[in-house]
Each structure stands twice: as C-alpha cells, then as structure tokens.
Write a protein that holds these residues in place. Structure first.
Motif, PDB file in Angstrom:
ATOM      1  N   THR A 101       0.824  -1.205   0.000  1.00 54.31           N
ATOM      2  CA  THR A 101       0.000   0.000   0.000  1.00 54.31           C
ATOM      3  C   THR A 101       0.862   1.260   0.000  1.00 54.31           C
ATOM      4  O   THR A 101       0.361   2.351  -0.236  1.00 54.31           O
ATOM      5  N   MET A 136     -14.455   0.765  -4.706  1.00 46.13           N
ATOM      6  CA  MET A 136     -14.335   0.888  -3.254  1.00 46.13           C
ATOM      7  C   MET A 136     -15.487   1.716  -2.676  1.00 46.13           C
ATOM      8  O   MET A 136     -15.976   1.438  -1.599  1.00 46.13           O
ATOM      9  N   ARG A 192     -10.214   0.869  -6.978  1.00 44.65           N
ATOM     10  CA  ARG A 192      -8.895   0.379  -6.571  1.00 44.65           C
ATOM     11  C   ARG A 192      -8.471  -0.724  -7.528  1.00 44.65           C
ATOM     12  O   ARG A 192      -9.282  -1.535  -7.969  1.00 44.65           O
ATOM     13  N   THR A 224      -5.620   3.642  -5.824  1.00 49.45           N
ATOM     14  CA  THR A 224      -7.031   4.017  -5.835  1.00 49.45           C
ATOM     15  C   THR A 224      -7.145   5.347  -6.559  1.00 49.45           C
ATOM     16  O   THR A 224      -6.407   6.287  -6.233  1.00 49.45           O
ATOM     17  N   TYR A 272      -1.212  -1.411  -4.572  1.00 47.81           N
ATOM     18  CA  TYR A 272      -2.582  -0.944  -4.721  1.00 47.81           C
ATOM     19  C   TYR A 272      -2.566   0.529  -5.126  1.00 47.81           C
ATOM     20  O   TYR A 272      -1.755   1.312  -4.615  1.00 47.81           O
TER      21      TYR A 272
END
Length: 145
Positions: free
Chosen positions: A26, A83, A68, A123, A121
């Motif tokens: 992340t 999300m 995401r 987003t 990840y």
C-alpha cells in the motif's frame, strides 16, 4: 535427521518466495505513475466516459466513484474493484474506464541503490459530470492544487 532438516528448510524458503510474489503493498519509496502524467490520465477518464446524463447525480460531491486496482511489477493492471460507488451504472462505467488504462510505471522500493518494482494498490477517483468541460476543469483543479 540432516535430510529432514534440509527438506523442511527448503519447503519454508519456497513458501516465502511464493508468498512474496502475492504481497500487494500500500506504500513504497516510489509510487506507480501513469506514463503520460496525471493530466493525461484525467483527460483519458473524461474522454472515455460513456454514461447517460440521467445516471449522473447532480450534486458535486456525490459524483465520484473510487476504484482500486493493483499495479503489477510489469506495470499492468489487475484486480479492479469499486471501493465507493454512486450507482450501478456509474460504478460499471468507472470499472470499464480503468480497465482500458494502459500500463503504468510500476512503483517500488530502492534497495542497495537499485529500483525493485513491487505489486501495489492504487485508488483513483473517477468523477462523472454532465459535460466534458466541467470534467476537465474539476480534474485540472486537482493537478494545480
């Protein structure tokens, strides 16, 4: 006894290698980036929107779908997921648009003065507007602020 120890050590190390390939980070030293830059990313999102005006909420803060996905080590995208959505039509359109995106520059870490790509990840916000100029103006504010 030595053979049993060696076999168990080999199994453990193989498990760690397999597990390392499935890790999704992340955060990292270097974030994934869209190859042509953020402005090109937002222009792509605005140009490729194909949703009826009736499906788009009129309130400005209610017109954003957060999607995401995973930027793989080679820059390809996978695992797209809404999300936070608006409605079924806009959510599906946001997924469609993000699946059309070209490869990204992968994110990663720097170890021993060498870049190592990581699965990460990302987003992004897909905003929906009733016309193209409002869409671009909204994203332009993100870039300049």
């Amino acid at each position: 006894m030595k053979n049993l120890y060696l076999i168990s050590l080999l199994c453990i190390s193989t498990g760690v290698i397999a597990q390392e390939n499935t890790l999704i980070y992340t955060t990292a030293d270097i974030w994934p980036t869209y190859p042509q830059g953020n402005k090109a990313l937002y222009t792509f999102i605005c140009t490729n929107q194909n949703v009826s005006v009736e499906a788009i909420p009129s309130e400005k803060n209610k017109n954003i779908v957060f999607v995401r996905f995973v930027v793989e080590k080679d820059g390809s995208l996978s695992g797209h997921k809404v999300m936070r959505g608006i409605n079924q039509t806009c959510d599906a359109e946001a997924l469609r648009i993000t699946k059309l995106l070209s490869k990204w520059n992968p994110g990663g870490t720097i170890r021993f003065n060498k870049f190592q790509p990581l699965r990460m990840y990302m987003t992004i916000a897909v905003k929906f507007f009733r016309n193209f100029s409002d869409c671009e103006a909204s994203y332009y504010q993100l870039i300049t602020n």
